[in-house]
Design a protein around this motif. Structure first.
Motif, mmCIF file in Angstrom:
data_model
loop_
_atom_site.group_PDB
_atom_site.id
_atom_site.type_symbol
_atom_site.label_atom_id
_atom_site.label_comp_id
_atom_site.label_asym_id
_atom_site.label_seq_id
_atom_site.Cartn_x
_atom_site.Cartn_y
_atom_site.Cartn_z
ATOM 1 N N GLY A 60 -16.013 -42.589 20.343
ATOM 2 C CA GLY A 60 -17.000 -43.078 19.394
ATOM 3 C C GLY A 60 -16.921 -42.272 18.111
ATOM 4 N N ASP A 61 -17.482 -42.789 17.028
ATOM 5 C CA ASP A 61 -17.453 -42.025 15.779
ATOM 6 C C ASP A 61 -18.429 -40.852 15.828
ATOM 7 N N GLY A 62 -19.593 -41.044 16.460
ATOM 8 C CA GLY A 62 -20.502 -39.921 16.644
ATOM 9 C C GLY A 62 -19.879 -38.834 17.491
ATOM 10 N N GLU A 63 -19.082 -39.249 18.453
ATOM 11 C CA GLU A 63 -18.393 -38.295 19.334
ATOM 12 C C GLU A 63 -17.440 -37.394 18.562
ATOM 13 N N MET A 64 -16.948 -37.863 17.425
ATOM 14 C CA MET A 64 -16.021 -37.054 16.637
ATOM 15 C C MET A 64 -16.696 -35.852 15.991
ATOM 16 N N GLN A 65 -18.007 -35.721 16.160
ATOM 17 C CA GLN A 65 -18.705 -34.511 15.722
ATOM 18 C C GLN A 65 -18.445 -33.331 16.658
ATOM 19 N N GLU A 66 -17.867 -33.604 17.815
ATOM 20 C CA GLU A 66 -17.569 -32.550 18.785
ATOM 21 C C GLU A 66 -16.355 -31.740 18.335
ATOM 22 N N GLY A 67 -16.499 -30.433 18.302
ATOM 23 C CA GLY A 67 -15.400 -29.572 17.864
ATOM 24 C C GLY A 67 -14.172 -29.637 18.737
ATOM 25 N N SER A 68 -14.352 -29.921 20.034
ATOM 26 C CA SER A 68 -13.210 -30.001 20.948
ATOM 27 C C SER A 68 -12.226 -31.077 20.510
ATOM 28 N N ASN A 69 -12.724 -32.144 19.896
ATOM 29 C CA ASN A 69 -11.827 -33.197 19.424
ATOM 30 C C ASN A 69 -10.896 -32.690 18.334
ATOM 31 N N TRP A 70 -11.408 -31.864 17.448
ATOM 32 C CA TRP A 70 -10.577 -31.388 16.346
ATOM 33 C C TRP A 70 -9.575 -30.339 16.812
ATOM 34 N N GLU A 71 -9.908 -29.580 17.837
ATOM 35 C CA GLU A 71 -8.906 -28.701 18.458
ATOM 36 C C GLU A 71 -7.783 -29.533 19.063
ATOM 37 N N ALA A 72 -8.152 -30.628 19.715
ATOM 38 C CA ALA A 72 -7.154 -31.516 20.311
ATOM 39 C C ALA A 72 -6.295 -32.170 19.233
ATOM 40 N N ILE A 73 -6.904 -32.554 18.133
ATOM 41 C CA ILE A 73 -6.162 -33.163 17.029
ATOM 42 C C ILE A 73 -5.135 -32.181 16.466
ATOM 43 N N MET A 74 -5.531 -30.921 16.323
ATOM 44 C CA MET A 74 -4.578 -29.901 15.870
ATOM 45 C C MET A 74 -3.422 -29.745 16.846
ATOM 46 N N ALA A 75 -3.747 -29.715 18.140
ATOM 47 C CA ALA A 75 -2.714 -29.530 19.162
ATOM 48 C C ALA A 75 -1.741 -30.703 19.174
ATOM 49 N N ALA A 76 -2.273 -31.931 19.056
ATOM 50 C CA ALA A 76 -1.416 -33.115 19.075
ATOM 51 C C ALA A 76 -0.414 -33.095 17.928
ATOM 52 N N ALA A 77 -0.865 -32.642 16.756
ATOM 53 C CA ALA A 77 0.041 -32.545 15.611
ATOM 54 C C ALA A 77 1.087 -31.465 15.844
ATOM 55 N N GLN A 78 0.661 -30.336 16.377
ATOM 56 C CA GLN A 78 1.584 -29.234 16.654
ATOM 57 C C GLN A 78 2.673 -29.647 17.643
ATOM 58 N N PHE A 79 2.273 -30.406 18.668
ATOM 59 C CA PHE A 79 3.221 -30.838 19.701
ATOM 60 C C PHE A 79 3.981 -32.112 19.327
ATOM 61 N N LYS A 80 3.654 -32.675 18.154
ATOM 62 C CA LYS A 80 4.333 -33.888 17.670
ATOM 63 C C LYS A 80 4.246 -35.023 18.694
ATOM 64 N N LEU A 81 3.039 -35.311 19.114
ATOM 65 C CA LEU A 81 2.822 -36.301 20.168
ATOM 66 C C LEU A 81 2.811 -37.716 19.587
ATOM 67 N N ASP A 82 4.001 -38.237 19.343
ATOM 68 C CA ASP A 82 4.121 -39.603 18.850
ATOM 69 C C ASP A 82 3.864 -40.635 19.950
ATOM 70 N N ASN A 83 3.578 -40.157 21.157
ATOM 71 C CA ASN A 83 3.250 -41.035 22.288
ATOM 72 C C ASN A 83 1.746 -41.070 22.557
ATOM 73 N N LEU A 84 0.959 -40.746 21.532
ATOM 74 C CA LEU A 84 -0.499 -40.703 21.647
ATOM 75 C C LEU A 84 -1.136 -41.553 20.557
ATOM 76 N N THR A 85 -2.053 -42.421 20.971
ATOM 77 C CA THR A 85 -2.822 -43.232 20.019
ATOM 78 C C THR A 85 -4.308 -43.011 20.256
ATOM 79 N N LEU A 86 -5.008 -42.561 19.233
ATOM 80 C CA LEU A 86 -6.449 -42.393 19.252
ATOM 81 C C LEU A 86 -7.091 -43.554 18.513
ATOM 82 N N VAL A 87 -8.063 -44.204 19.156
ATOM 83 C CA VAL A 87 -8.842 -45.248 18.497
ATOM 84 C C VAL A 87 -10.270 -44.746 18.351
ATOM 85 N N ILE A 88 -10.753 -44.684 17.132
ATOM 86 C CA ILE A 88 -12.138 -44.287 16.883
ATOM 87 C C ILE A 88 -12.960 -45.551 16.665
#
Length: 269
Positions: free
Chosen positions: A145-173
């Motif tokens: 959810g968009d309200g859920e994106m206020q959670e800091g854990s999501n942004w840690e995960a977003i950083m990790a996904a970029a670092q690992f170059k996870l082109d096999n991941l799709t996030l839908v907000i």
């Protein structure tokens, strides 16, 4: 399925979801109505899944991080053949496996338990990273959810996904602009979401998340980076008196309201 067939099926799923929430006297109908087009496109067009083999190792992974909209997922899973369609009538009943939040230990097709917000995306990053480590070809999708994106854990995960170059991941907000009790703009307004995700080196697509002709190509897109779909949707989509009303986050329609909603959704079939 083509987009016309998917649109028809999404309307059928909305109708059954409405009935289930009304009959059980509980649910999160507003967010369910906003996300149903995305769920329909995933399960009937995009995901490689086998209902008779729900743990097939080659299956694509899907995580409904906004787990409070579980009823919409259950109806979709039933339509796809993971569970009996008649089981939807047990939603939230004593001893039913169809709880208010999805349980992977009870419901075939559910990849991980969700409900506490901010968990689904980190778990999905782990799934996508596991595929990279093992050489598996499955794709991982996650809806927040968009309200859920206020959670800091999501942004840690977003950083990790970029670092690992996870082109096999799709996030839908599911960007329906409302969360429990208030509009997103009145709590912690993250909009616009696109530049924030792009700042973390994600590829971002913005779509009308209630328009199947935009939903399908966005979900089918493959690139060289993690992909985020900002799906602009309407809370309570398809039901006139619910649409874009914050009180329908988890409100249950009265008998009169139910009849009106039933008529509106049935007319669209």
């Amino acid at each position: 399925m083509d987009t016309t067939e998917l649109e028809r099926l999404a309307r059928e799923i909305r109708l059954r979801d409405l009935q289930a929430v009304f009959e059980s006297g509980a649910g999160h109908i507003g967010g369910e109505m906003s996300v149903i087009d995305i769920l329909t496109a995933l399960y009937f067009r995009v995901l490689n899944v086998w209902p008779d083999q729900p743990k097939h190792p080659a299956r694509d992974r899907f995580v409904l991080s906004k787990g409070h909209t579980a009823c919409a997922l259950y109806v979709t899973l039933a339509k796809r053949g993971f569970i009996p369609e008649e089981e939807i009538s047990t939603f939230l009943q004593p001893h039913s496996r169809l709880n208010g939040h999805p349980n992977c230990n009870k419901v075939p097709g559910v990849e991980t338990n969700t409900g506490p917000l901010g968990h689904g995306l980190p778990v999905s990053v782990g799934m996508a990273k596991a595929a990279k480590l093992s050489g598996a070809k499955y794709h991982t999708y996650v809806v927040t959810g968009d309200g859920e994106m206020q959670e800091g854990s999501n942004w840690e995960a977003i950083m990790a996904a970029a670092q690992f170059k996870l082109d096999n991941l799709t996030l839908v907000i599911d960007h329906n602009r409302f969360q429990q009790g208030a509009a997103l703009a009145d709590t912690n307004d993250l909009a616009p979401l696109r530049p924030k995700l792009e700042a973390f080196d994600w590829e971002v697509t913005e779509i009308n998340g209630n328009k199947m002709s935009e939903v399908v190509p966005a979900l089918e897109h493959r690139g060289s980076r993690p992909h985020c779909i900002v799906a602009h949707t309407n809370k309570g989509h398809g039901i006139s008196f619910m649409q874009d009303r914050v009180d329908w986050h988890h409100k249950v329609p009265s008998k009169e309201q139910y009849e009106i909603a039933l008529a509106e959704l049935s007319e669209a079939l």
